[in-house]
Structures are given as structure tokens and as C-alpha cells.
Motif scaffolding. Structure first.
Motif, PDB file in Angstrom:
ATOM      1  N   ASP C  11      85.335  -7.848  38.626  1.00  0.00           N
ATOM      2  CA  ASP C  11      86.368  -7.145  37.882  1.00  0.00           C
ATOM      3  C   ASP C  11      86.560  -7.852  36.546  1.00  0.00           C
ATOM      4  O   ASP C  11      86.631  -9.082  36.501  1.00  0.00           O
ATOM      5  N   ARG C  36      87.112   7.236  41.295  1.00  0.00           N
ATOM      6  CA  ARG C  36      86.213   6.952  40.166  1.00  0.00           C
ATOM      7  C   ARG C  36      86.243   8.077  39.133  1.00  0.00           C
ATOM      8  O   ARG C  36      85.843   7.874  37.991  1.00  0.00           O
ATOM      9  N   HIS C  53      89.339   3.818  31.630  1.00  0.00           N
ATOM     10  CA  HIS C  53      89.343   3.249  32.977  1.00  0.00           C
ATOM     11  C   HIS C  53      89.926   4.242  33.975  1.00  0.00           C
ATOM     12  O   HIS C  53      90.651   5.174  33.615  1.00  0.00           O
ATOM     13  N   THR C  54      89.581   4.015  35.251  1.00  0.00           N
ATOM     14  CA  THR C  54      89.958   4.987  36.270  1.00  0.00           C
ATOM     15  C   THR C  54      90.878   4.357  37.322  1.00  0.00           C
ATOM     16  O   THR C  54      91.065   3.143  37.357  1.00  0.00           O
ATOM     17  N   PHE C  56      90.115   4.005  40.215  1.00  0.00           N
ATOM     18  CA  PHE C  56      89.319   3.249  41.174  1.00  0.00           C
ATOM     19  C   PHE C  56      89.434   1.744  40.936  1.00  0.00           C
ATOM     20  O   PHE C  56      89.756   0.975  41.838  1.00  0.00           O
ATOM     21  N   GLU C  57      89.189   1.309  39.699  1.00  0.00           N
ATOM     22  CA  GLU C  57      89.305  -0.127  39.456  1.00  0.00           C
ATOM     23  C   GLU C  57      90.760  -0.582  39.558  1.00  0.00           C
ATOM     24  O   GLU C  57      91.031  -1.720  39.929  1.00  0.00           O
ATOM     25  N   ARG C 176      95.878  -4.168  32.862  1.00  0.00           N
ATOM     26  CA  ARG C 176      94.634  -3.392  32.793  1.00  0.00           C
ATOM     27  C   ARG C 176      94.674  -2.387  31.646  1.00  0.00           C
ATOM     28  O   ARG C 176      93.702  -2.224  30.900  1.00  0.00           O
TER      29      ARG C 176
END
Lengths: 424, 424, 424, 424
Positions: C11, C36, C53-54, C56-57, C176
Motif C-alpha cells: 500500500d 475496485r 483511487h477506489t 478497494f484500497e 488517502r
């Protein structure tokens, strides 16, 4: 019994370093606190202004990485063993003299010691020894481990965690030196190395899956060597300080060091101020303080096959002889010519001999979980080429003598090729 | 004529700082090189081990930001004017005494000077003056600009670039102190501030669109104040060094400083070594070197309305009187009680008075391009609340007297509330 | 039994996220993999190009922080309990519809659900349920925990780890979103928050020593709100997508969603392509793809006392009525006027209601180790002022109608002050 | 006339990217905006969850670096020339098909085009052409420059800025891919490369002083290749998508593409949704969405001397033949065996051929300022070894056939050595 934690120390690289009550007591001793006044990279701040970090934060970082690695190794080390390893990592540099590696030839010449000898001495005979014993540790054992000479036949890895080609000491300084210089070569994913390490026949080894990181790590060390540690300006300052130290050795009382306390009384602040006060060294320090630095008049790179030649130059008498010869030809005083060779005892370059990375064991894990030992240099052409690299010879002099000394050096060492330049 | 560039200096924060031939000559003078041996945050390294950065890299960074801002301002400053501003930024801290702000009360008491007075003095009467003149600059003008006292009635912004609530000095140290301490409060997008700045009636002003960044900047300053500059441990070390300085003032010869050169001979290394040698101060320095620090026995926060009270405490005679009173009640020696107040002359806290952000002009740009001046505190409730913040009073003593002194201080200053804690 | 680890996921924020075999199996299910293709910040990429970014992360990061916090809490949670908390954190967003919060008013209107309802539904009735049960977990329990509604009377903190004012969800997205947008407001030292957290009467609480970090965290949220989530351009795109969704709701079959699988078949890719194909929505999507965005014609900020007014506007019928009124005055079609209010159901702003930070419990630890509960707003004036902030009303229209709509909106809502601007 | 600036775009890597009014108009066209929906690293997100960045932010970054380099080159390029170069850099990827390089073999097979051909086509025949002309630019010239085929005999460097071994395209993606994956190999000091570049006989060249950075850059590219672009999981997903594309080529209408607009209508969202709807490709996409990926059953590394062998395998007919042979031996269907070779047209690996770094001109600047051309591979053993590296062959199949296919592949290609592993 699980460890008693004292709290956290903030580190710009790793965030929060959690330390135990025991570690707090050791950190607060004078031998460890003294490292606050010993620069990590003496001289490099003249090439990289922000390179003012000290051994103190480095040993905290090394302790941190030693802990992470010890916990990550899949062999179930006990809390007590991990504590021992962390303490040894914390203490691995307490033997450093002022200006770190710079002082080392004087230790060798006048005391017959290396900084590792001093680390062991201080760990076992200063207040550190009683502090360790008070918490139930064997200070001899910690002292040996701190310099990677525990010599446990079945558990070589204990020494290797702190002292080997991919030890936590090097990992910490590669990333820390890069952080503080801004030099941009050392952003290595050291945690990938740590998390893929394992023990193979008692030896620390790296999983083949981490070879890309290992290559990056080894190249980062090489480039840091060229760009930081062996930068022309860094070396110029180091040569000057070393000359001043030689001049002032009586005033500093190096030969009279008999107790750890006498040695520990020396730090960058004290020695710098002494050199500045003392008549014989004053001039050099004034030159540095006004940034009148020696200049590199000649530079040439040698590869592995020339090792013999290099080793001849590391003989101080031979070197003095050649310095005299160049000086005569250039019609300058002998003391105005300084030959600089990385592995040269008179101006040591500690890391040079360790560029050799062949001794890093790597292994491949088969589907059945068996670990098969591999030869790194067979797996990695990059590592293979990095291992023969690099010997350098330079001749320094005052700015005004640069041309004459260059010509004289060329008659002695030959005309250098363009590719003989190392740092810029 | 466009500027002649000498080359680049690597900085871990900004990457490459490009400097001119002229700047290179000024950087290489002794007064600027001396800043390599003056810590940016004396004492803070005992709370944040990596906080070993110096005034030297800070002035380079300040020069860099001054250049970026000067070029970005939409008023077409000439290369020559930008060069002047950059030089002034480079020199803005040459007057700092050893240990930076810590030394300031001694300057005030024995020489009647501030570090800004010293900056002007050194810029105009040391070798800097001739170096500047040799390149065609008026050293008086640069000296005034360096301390923000040029006083150009039509161009206030010249002073404000270097000295105001959002000057490049503060921008640099907010991000730099955060980088080296790792404290995590100062990652402010200072380039957003810079790129949105403009000139309004000769005054530096910030576009309202950057208010979120301004709020972040001001909160970062406040939190850095609490967490770094006024950290309990930072202040403990500072109080101890200040006591040692007072004890050793004769040996240091502070009152005998008549020339810039005498003053410039003092740096952290020299003063630390002197304090360590000198009988009266030796004990304190030994305590610091063994990390036996004073402890905070009492702490209380005051808000704006108590300013009067705080200002009374800044009177040294009054403070001594109360220290004596507390000492008597606690049955300890008077010298074992130290009252610490941020804005107190005897232990100065330079930044405290500047927390007041009301003087930051902001403007709104209408569709027609007209810039309309605004009151920041009306636009931002966050700024409004930050401006009344924060006065602190603390009482320090030796660890063993902590309880007695705490109780005695409570009878004098009242029992503190839990929310009276500032740093932790 | 200690957890079986599968390996590491890389990550960019936290380095290596270690996951268990169980987590690996859950991560590899379709409901988690689908994230995702659900953007974290739909629309914000038009203001910050790199904000791609999604979810998912984000859920991986949230799981990581949940684990760190669970292990750090000094109450000795078991490995099994930590695994449960991590799984709940991993699953906390599986119920999100395409374009994340943007879709929410349609869920509310046509299904009477929130995304949290969907999370619970999917966790308990999709393939996730059997996957969890196969590993011995109660999917109902995990589902409730994932949305912070476990309601364990003696252990409120279980819910609060995932859903409260300082939960790991918010911590992750603050840093994030800042990392991927580059917006520069979110570099918060979240690990300081985590390491100082404790349990007080079954409730998650923050040590007073972390108040500076808490203030920084809350300001970072506010500034992220202004600069990213509620950026004028972000909202313009969101309003357009929402309009398109309303137009295409039949083609998307929102009202016909009866099984988790039907719902999970929808993701950003599918919905975007559908909107582009479908005649009624095609024009809007084409406009976005050519960056012909709605423009903000009017903007005004409201403070706490105006809450009533804001809540009136959140009533869709009332809003439509006023949109019509403005349109009539501006002589444009009613559909060309969009009123945007943060907490408005039709264009939801999920985070708005949570800006209220009063419910963060803080505590002070006495020397005897007792934890005494404190009121945060008494301890922190910054938090106190942040809590009343911020309601906004905006009117959007096509670029060519901007002036007319501005004037019409001013007659309805009053002429805004300069300080009414929120984002820029 | 100096450029008219529109404003700043925030980028997480470079901070503020300042763009001109002209650039703003070009950025807002559909062909550039479409890049928001074309992933930079299709497939890599399955190895690195956060690798969701798109071509859009990459072209903005490439434009930024092109500007910095153009301004830094000591040849005094005019504002107009710099604008041209920046526009070409901005447009250099507009020709990319969905899933970037993944789609390329279909372009080659059915349209006989590369993505560079498409870039030129779109720049000269879509709305971009008229937009460029409206601002006074020759779209043909910009189109050629965008793909590095301007062919200006006296100014090769114009092409090389955008397309060469150290072009700004590669610089941007090395650092950007590292930033978003977190892979940790690409933190290269690209600005050192940029600031040391010069023009030598019309050719872009790097100063020998930057060789350490060049080595780091080239190693970073190699490691990124192994760890990201050619990661086993990345390639597995890519092979699967490519199979799906082949199946659905009629539905996608690839052969019917006659106008730029038809081509530009395809993006990741549209194609993914189409593949999911279309019967022949649906199964593969479902497998990916449930993370049921192909597995690598066989892997072997080849060095330079095996080039011939590799090039044989790039012949599709030959490859199909061998896939059939392996399938027969393994007793599986032919379509369940996929041979993957980096430079293979059917699964292209764009960067592979460029690993060859011999064409980077370097120069040495003599004291008199003369620039003397050097051979990089003579100056750098590291570069020398990097240049022969690396060809890989892999055989993929379904998880359940792994063992059989491994054995069959070994009979065809030989038993691989342990050191044949590339990524892990």
C-alpha cells in the motif's frame, strides 16, 4: 513476561519508535547521550547543507530495525532475546570517536584500536556495564553482539543482524543519510528486505523474491558512496580535519586515553573547539570555517585488478614518499599535497571494504517449503558488476597550486581518462 | 542582464536550490558559514532526537522561498530587486547568537540588543559589508531588509516578505522543523500561499481562496509551538542552558563584545565547550549530558484577558521574587525554582508574540480583476480563535523537589485545571 | 491459536499490509473485488486529476488501521476479536453503490435504503455470508459491526472503531484522499491518535495529550471538505451525474433490485456506460466527457443558527419549488437550475453531519493511572469553533445562464457576502 | 509575448502544474479528457491495489516535465517553442486504446497501426486539429513531435525530449507508477537528470556528473519492469483481458474503425462493460471480477544471445503451434495454454525493447566549457550490464492444470533454473 514499555520516541523516518523501560535507562546514560554530539557524516554537510544528523538518532533507528527484523524472522525469538539484540543495536556505535570514521586512523595509530574495539570497551567498562547488569544483562555478551563478534557457531545470524552486508546498521544509514542530505539515492524499500529475511543453517539469508530490492539497496549504497561519502567536497573537509587532528593530537591527549571516561569526554563540540584554540591546528579550522577548502587536482578510478596498487598506497610511508615526489615536481611544500585513497588508513573510508556484496546468502523456497541456498552473483548480473566496483585515488592541494599539482600527479600516476571521475 | 548562476545546492525539502555567483560569494563568508554551528532548535533535540538542523540550511531555504515569492508576485520585480530580496533573506539570521533564541535575553541584558540588531550590525560592519559592496549592493539597505525594517512607505511588502505573519522565514521553519523533528504538524502547502499572494496598496496580501491553507498554516504554527518549541522537555533543557550561560557570562565575555568578529567567534560548539570547562556552569552541562533534566512541577494556561498578569511575570525582579516565595514554601533553594513564561525576557519565546495573526491582509478578486481588501478574522472563525491563544506559565525544579514545588506553586498561582496542559 | 498469515499487500500509504488466510479469502470474493470499480471520490478527479483511487484500497487501509488500533488498545483483545474487527473494517463499504455517496439519494428514494443498510444486506445474504460462515464467523455480527451497529452495551468501542468521529474509516480517507489528490490538507499524524487511544467506560477515548493531533485531524477534515469533497467543480460533476442517474433510473433498473447480486452487478464502469448509451442521460455524460460542466452561479455560507433554513431546503419538494422560482425569474428552464446543499438528500453530502466533533471523548490520566473523562470542547477552543461550521448553499446552472441565474438567486436568497465562499 | 497563464493544476508528484490558456483549451477537448478513463497500468492493480492512476494525470505530468526541461536547456528556446513542446508532450498519449498497451496487438492486427500512429491521426484529424489551428499551431507538426518523429535534422533533441531512452515520458511514469503502486523502486531524482541535460550536436545529452542518477534511473526502470509491469499477476490479468478482447472484437467493432471519433468512443469503461455483456467474453471478465486468475506454470529468463529464439516466439503462428503442442502433452484444451513473451506482439510489452540504454549520449564538460561526447557503457559498468537484460518466457494456464502444463512446458522449453524467475 512481556516487555515493559516506557513510551514512544518520534523519528522522522519510522514514525513512532516504541522503547522499553530498560532501553530508556540505557538511552539515558552518558555514553549513549554523547552520540548527540557526534555527527553521522562529518564533512558531508559541506556538500549537503542539511546533513547534520547524528549517531544518536542513527542508533535509535538501528535498534528499531533490529527489533522489527528479530520479530519478523520465522524462528520464534523470545522477548528476552529480542531485547538483547535491540540493546546491542542501540550500543553498536557508542565507541565512535568525534567526527565518526574520520578519527579512526588516530585510534589505530596511537591506541591500536578500531571504533568497534572502543564499543566493546565502553559497553563492558563504563557506566553502561553496570546499567546493563542492573537489568540482568551480561555486558560482555551485549558488547560482543554490538560489534557482531558474538561468534555463536549455531546462530551466526545474531552477529549478522547487526554486522553483515545487509545488516540493520546499513539499512538505517542508507535511508537516513538520504533523508537528511536529500541526495536522492537511498529511498530503498528496506522493509521488503526485512520481511523476506529468514535463517538458513544459522545464517541470515534473503529470499530470492527480494533480489530486485537487494539490487536497489546495493546500488543505493554505491551511489551514496560516490555522491555523499566520497564526494570531493566531503573528502576535502575530511582531509583537512584529519590534518588538524594530527597536529593537535598532543593537546587532545589521544595517547593518554586510559579510561572509557577520558575517551567519552571527547565529542565533536569539544574537539572542534580545541582544534580552533590550539595554535598548530587553528589555521586549518579557520580555513574550513571560511570555506577555503582543499581542491582535488587529480582523480583516477581503479578496478579490481589494481587492488595491489591501491594497497601499496595505503602504506603510509609509501604514500608520504609519493606525496613528497609530487610536491617536488610541483614546487610546493610536501604538506600541501594529500593523496586520498578510499581504503587508506590515514583517511579511512570505512564503507569501502564492505561494498563487496558476495557474502549475502539468498535462498529459494520450494513448493514443499524447503529453502535452497543460492549464489547471489549467479542470480543477479547487477550485483555481480557492483562487487568489483570501486577504488579511487585522488590528489588534493590548495586552490592556487591546483594546476601544478595536477601536472605533477599526472607524471606519477598517468593521465586520467574522463571516466575516472567518481563524484562531481 | 540576467543573473549569472553558480549552480545548485541540494535541499531535502525543495530539491535543487539554484544560486547565483553573487550568492555563492556571500554564502561562503564566515558570518554565513558560522550558521552551520548554530542549531535551529536548541533543546528540542531532547524531545525529538533528529532535530539537529541548523540555521544554515534554514537561511538557504528562506532565500529560496523569497526568490519564488518575488518571482511569483504579479508586479514584475526586476532581476536586481529579486537578487536584493534573496540576499536579505539569506542574511536574515546572521545575527543569531549560539543556541538561537536562547541566548537572546543575555544580548538584551548585557548589550541591549536583539538578534535583529546583531543581523543589521554584522551585515553592515563585518566582512559581509565589503563583500556586498564589491558586488554593487548597499549593505545598509540589505541589512535593513534582512530584518524587515527597510520602511519603504510605498512598498511595505519588501519588509513583509521576510518579516510578517506569513513571511518566508516562518514558512521555511514550519515545514523544516516538521521535516527534521518528524513531529507531524507542519506539512503545510506553503506554495499555495506563495502562489496566491499579491500586493494590495503596497502590502503583501493573500487571496481569500487560500484561506484554508492559511488556517492550516496558522494551526500548524500553534501546534508546532505546543509540541516542539514549547514542549516541556525542550523548555527544561533551554532553562538549564540559560542558567549555565548566566553563570558563565564573564568567561564568555558577553559584555566585552565590541566588534562583529568577537561576536561571530561564538557558536554552539565554542559556547558549549566553554560552559563545560568553566567551573560555575560545568555542573549544569554535565546534567544535560547525562539527561538529568529539570522537571515541570506546575503548569497553567492563560488566555488573552490574563495578559496583564503574564506581563507582570516577565519583569525579572517580580519573577525572582515569586521564585523565592515558592522556594521558601517548598523549603528548597531559590535557584532550584524556575518560573517559565513564553514571552518572558529571561527565557524568551520569540514566536509567542507573533501567534497574533490579525495583521494578515487578505483580498478578494472581483470578476473585473479588482482586489478588495478583507478582514481575515471575519472570514475565518478558525483564525479568530487562534489569535487569542496562548500564554503559559510553568514552574520547573529538580526531579526530587517536584512534589513540594508543585504544592508551593499551587498556593501562589492556584490549582491548575486539567485543561491547563500545553505540551505533553 | 495465532493467526495464519497469507502474505503482504503493498500500500502506498502504510507500506506492507499483512493479511491472514481468512482475510485473503474474503478479499477475493466478488463483493469486495467489485470495490475496485467504485471510485472513492466520484467527481473530485475533475478538480484533482490524480484522485482516481477506489473503495478497494480504502477498505484494505481501513482494515489495516483497525488492526493496529485493536492491538494497541491496552485491554488485551484476543486474536479472534481482532480478526473480527478487521473483517468488519474490510467489509464496511461493500454496500456502496456506483460513484459512492453520489448514488445514495436514489437508494433512499427508490429502495428506502442507505449504503450502510446495503453493507449489512450484502454481508449477510451474498456469497460473503457463506464465506464468513465457512471460516466460523457469524455474518450477522460482522455485518452489524461493519456499519457500527453492533450495539454491545458494555463495549461501545467495538462500533466506534469503525464508526465514530475519529474512526479508522475517517483516518484512512483523510490521509488517502490527500495522498491521491495532492491537496495538501490531510497529512495528519493518525498514528498518534491511534497510539493514544484507550477505553473509558466501554467507550473509545483519546488521551488529552493528543489534542493537538485531534485539532489537526478535525481541521484537516474541514479543509478536505472545502477543498476536495465540496469543491465547486467536484459538486458540479456530481450534480450532473446525479441528474443523469435520475434520468436513467429505469434503464438501470434501480427499483427492480431484489437480490444482492443484482445490486452488486452495478459498478462505475457499468453505470457510466449505461448512462452513455441511454438516450435520456447521454447528453449529460457527453457534456462531462467534454468538460462542459455546470457553473456555480450563487454561493452562500450558513452557520449553525441557520440550520432550520438548511433543513427546509433539504426537502425535495421545497427545493424543486425554489428552483422553479429562480428559473422563472432567470427565464431559463427549471431543469437548468440546481440548488445544492451539503446535507441535501438529493445530492448528499455524507460527511457533513459528522463535522460535529463534540462526541469525541477525551481523558486525562492522573499520576495514579486513573483516567478522568474530559469535555473536548472545553479543552480546545479550536475544536469548539470547528463544530459549528459549515453549511453551504449553491445554485448551479449552465455557463451561458450564469448571470441571469445569479441575479435571480440573489433575489431569493439575498446578496451573498464575500466571505460566503467556501471552495475556490 | 510572454505566455498567458490560465492557472494551476494540483498534482501529487510535482505540486502545482501551471498551465497556459492555450493548454487549458487543449486539455478540455474530448480526446484529452478521454484519457481520464484509460488506466496507466491495466492489470497492475491486481498486484498493487492502489495502481488506479490514468493516462490523464500522466500526460499532464509529462507536459510539466517537458516544460521544465525545455526551459532548463541552455540553448534559449523561445516561449513559442516551449509551448509547442509542452503541447506535444500533453498529446503524446491521446492515441492510446483502452487498457493502454494491452490493446495494441489488436490495433496492429486489425488496423495495422500502433498507438503512436493513432496519436498522430487523432492530433491531426479530430477536434484537436482545429483546436490547435485556432491557436495558431500546425497540428501536423505537433502530431509528429508528440510521437517523436518530427525528424528535424539539426534538432534531434526536439524528438528526444518526448521519445528517447531518458525522455520526459519515461521520467514521469517511473516516478508516478512508483507513487501510486507504492512499489518502492522509482524514487529517482529525475530533476537531477533534467538539470544536467544539454544539447550536443543537436542531440539531447546527459552530463557525466549525472551518471549515478542515470544508473539509478535505469535500474529503477528494470526493477519496475520486473516488479510491476511484468509482475506475474499483472500479466495474468493482461492475458485474460486480451483473450476477452480477441473474443469480442466483432462486438467492439475494431475492424470498423474509420474515424478518430469511432476510436475515441472506446475507453476502459465502455470496453469493460461491453466485454461483460458480450457472451463470448463474459466468462473471462467474470473470472477476473472474482479474482480467478490464470496461473504461471512455467517461467524462464533469456539473455541477449537468445534473442533469435525470442523473436521466433513473437511470431503468432509459431506461438500458437507451440501452445498446441504443450496443450496436447498436458491433455488440456489449446486455449488453456498461453505463452507470454515480453516483446510478443500478441501481448505486447511496450517498454521491453527500450531497456536498451546504449543510445543515451553523455558528455564531459572540459574546463574551457567544451562538451566532449562519451560512451555511456564505457563509463558505467552498471549500465553496461543493464543493457543485455532481460527476456522472459512464461506459460500461463488455469490453476487446476498448473502441474500438467508445467511438465509439458518443461519438455518443450527445458527445465528452468531457479534464477529464471523474474517477478515474484
Amino acid at each position: 513476561m512481556s516487555p515493559q514499555y516506557w513510551g514512544f520516541i518520534k523519528d522522522p523516518l519510522y514514525g513512532y519508535i516504541r522503547i522499553t523501560e530498560i532501553e530508556k535507562r540505557i538511552v539515558d546514560t552518558q555514553p549513549v547521550q554523547r552520540l548527540r554530539r557526534i555527527r553521522q557524516l562529518s564533512g558531508a554537510e559541506y556538500a549537503y547543507p542539511a546533513a547534520n544528523h547524528t549517531r544518536f538518532e542513527h542508533v535509535l533507528g538501528t535498534m528499531y530495525l533490529a527489533g522489527i527484523l528479530s520479530q519478523s524472522l520465522p524462528i520464534g525469538l523470545s522477548d528476552q532475546e529480542i531485547q538483547r539484540i535491540r540493546l546491542a543495536a542501540l550500543l553498536h556505535d557508542v565507541g565512535h570517536a568525534p567526527f565518526s570514521h574520520l578519527f579512526e586512523p588516530l585510534l589505530a595509530k596511537y591506541l591500536g584500536k578500531t571504533h568497534e574495539d572502543m564499543t566493546f570497551w565502553i559497553t563492558t567498562e563504563s557506566e553502561l556495564s553496570s546499567a546493563l547488569r542492573a537489568d540482568g544483562f551480561d555486558s560482555e555478551e551485549i558488547g560482543k553482539l554490538a560489534v557482531g563478534r558474538l561468534g555463536d557457531l549455531h546462530r551466526h545470524f545474531l552477529d549478522q543482524i547487526i554486522r553483515s552486508s545487509v545488516d540493520v546498521d546499513k539499512m538505517d544509514f542508507i535511508v537516513r543519510d538520504s533523508y537528511h542530505t536529500g541526495a536522492g539515492y537511498g529511498y530503498v524499500d528496506i522493509f521488503r528486505l526485512i520481511y523476506t529475511m529468514d535463517i538458513l543453517d544459522g545464517t541470515l539469508a534473503v529470499d530470492v523474491t527480494a533480489i530486485p530490492t537487494l539490487e536497489t539497496f546495493l546500488l543505493a549504497r554505491l551511489e551514496s558512496f560516490r555522491a555523499i561519502y566520497f564526494h570531493r567536497v566531503t573528502r576535502a573537509v575530511q582531509i583537512m580535519i584529519l590534518k588538524a587532528l594530527e597536529q593537535a593530537k598532543d593537546d587532545l591527549g589521544i595517547e593518554r586515553i586510559k579510561t572509557p571516561e577520558t575517551y567519552l569526554a571527547l565529542d565533536d563540540y569539544v574537539v572542534w573547539s580545541t582544534l580552533k584554540r590550539y595554535k598548530k591546528s587553528r589555521g586549518i579550522i579557520q580555513d574550513i570555517e571560511q570555506r577555503k577548502l582543499l581542491k582535488c587536482a587529480y582523480e583516477r578510478t581503479f578496478f579490481a585488478k589494481d587492488e595491489l596498487f591501491t594497497s601499496v598506497l595505503t602504506n603510509e610511508a609509501v604514500r608520504k614518499q609519493i606525496e613528497g615526489e609530487i610536491a617536488t615536481k610541483a614546487k610546493v611544500a610536501s604538506e600541501d599535497v594529500s593523496i586520498d585513497v578510499p581504503s587508506l588508513p590515514s583517511v579511512p573510508y570505512h564503507y569501502a571494504v564492505e561494498i563487496e556484496p558476495m557474502d549475502i546468502p539468498v535462498f529459494f523456497k520450494t513448493k514443499s517449503g524447503e529453502k535452497v541456498s543460492q549464489r547471489l552473483t549467479e542470480l543477479s548480473k547487477v550485483v555481480d558488476v557492483l562487487k568489483v566496483f570501486m577504488n579511487v585515488i585522488r590528489v588534493y592541494t590548495k586552490e592556487s597550486y591546483r594546476n601544478e599539482v595536477m601536472k605533477a600527479a599526472e607524471t606519477v600516476f598517468g593521465k586520467p581518462q574522463l571516466h575516472d571521475q567518481v563524484s562531481y
